[in-house]
Design a protein around this motif. Sequence first.
Motif, PDB file in Angstrom:
ATOM      1  N   ASP A 118      -5.439 -18.974   1.997  1.00 32.54           N
ATOM      2  CA  ASP A 118      -6.277 -18.268   2.969  1.00 32.54           C
ATOM      3  C   ASP A 118      -6.271 -16.759   2.768  1.00 32.54           C
ATOM      4  O   ASP A 118      -6.995 -16.046   3.443  1.00 32.54           O
ATOM      5  CB  ASP A 118      -5.834 -18.589   4.399  1.00 32.54           C
ATOM      6  N   VAL A 119      -5.450 -16.265   1.854  1.00 34.01           N
ATOM      7  CA  VAL A 119      -5.400 -14.829   1.590  1.00 34.01           C
ATOM      8  C   VAL A 119      -6.469 -14.456   0.569  1.00 34.01           C
ATOM      9  O   VAL A 119      -6.976 -15.306  -0.164  1.00 34.01           O
ATOM     10  CB  VAL A 119      -4.008 -14.382   1.082  1.00 34.01           C
ATOM     11  N   GLU A 120      -6.788 -13.186   0.504  1.00 33.24           N
ATOM     12  CA  GLU A 120      -7.748 -12.676  -0.488  1.00 33.24           C
ATOM     13  C   GLU A 120      -7.098 -12.736  -1.861  1.00 33.24           C
ATOM     14  O   GLU A 120      -6.034 -12.153  -2.084  1.00 33.24           O
ATOM     15  CB  GLU A 120      -8.131 -11.239  -0.135  1.00 33.24           C
ATOM     16  N   PRO A 136      -7.375 -11.962  -5.963  1.00 37.53           N
ATOM     17  CA  PRO A 136      -8.112 -11.053  -6.839  1.00 37.53           C
ATOM     18  C   PRO A 136      -8.714 -11.708  -8.086  1.00 37.53           C
ATOM     19  O   PRO A 136      -9.577 -11.130  -8.717  1.00 37.53           O
ATOM     20  CB  PRO A 136      -7.047 -10.035  -7.238  1.00 37.53           C
ATOM     21  N   HIS A 195     -10.156 -15.359 -10.259  1.00 38.10           N
ATOM     22  CA  HIS A 195     -10.733 -16.691 -10.084  1.00 38.10           C
ATOM     23  C   HIS A 195     -10.966 -17.395 -11.419  1.00 38.10           C
ATOM     24  O   HIS A 195     -11.847 -18.240 -11.527  1.00 38.10           O
ATOM     25  CB  HIS A 195     -12.028 -16.594  -9.276  1.00 38.10           C
ATOM     26  N   ASN A 240     -10.003 -23.691  -1.503  1.00 37.84           N
ATOM     27  CA  ASN A 240     -11.048 -22.928  -2.187  1.00 37.84           C
ATOM     28  C   ASN A 240     -11.042 -23.152  -3.696  1.00 37.84           C
ATOM     29  O   ASN A 240     -11.359 -22.244  -4.451  1.00 37.84           O
ATOM     30  CB  ASN A 240     -10.867 -21.437  -1.886  1.00 37.84           C
TER      31      ASN A 240
END
Length: 141
Positions: free
Chosen positions: A79-81, A83, A85, A98
């Motif tokens: 659930d954290v941002e 940096p 992907h 996600n």
Amino acid sequence: MTRVDFHSNVPDKLAYASRLVRKAYMAGNKVVVLTADSEQLAALDAAMWTISPTDFLPHVAAGDPLAVHTPIVLTDNMDVELPHHDILVNLSQLPPVNYAQFQRVFEIVAMDEHDAQAGRQRFLHYRKAGMEPTHFVAGKT
């Protein structure tokens, strides 16, 4: 579309994940590793510092201000941002919420029956989502 690769029958998840992360990092990828909890995160952090006398795996926790500049990010919370992907390595028992934002997901499944059963459930989860995960059994040629 995200590529999902399962690696099962793994005798030591942390050592295996460290080697997999080293390989991905050496190939120029940025990696996020999702752990089951803060205890596993701390153990993985220690394992990455001791992977070999000559390798350095630059890594920080997801909340660290340097995370955006560091190629390997460790987290126990999706659930954290995040940096990066490129690649997600999942050591937890659940499918990452996600996962679709990553180009590639590696699911690491240990030899014990509890982890294997959780891995089967994650495999089915991806299938139901329309994915076609691949499966690699560690130790087999």
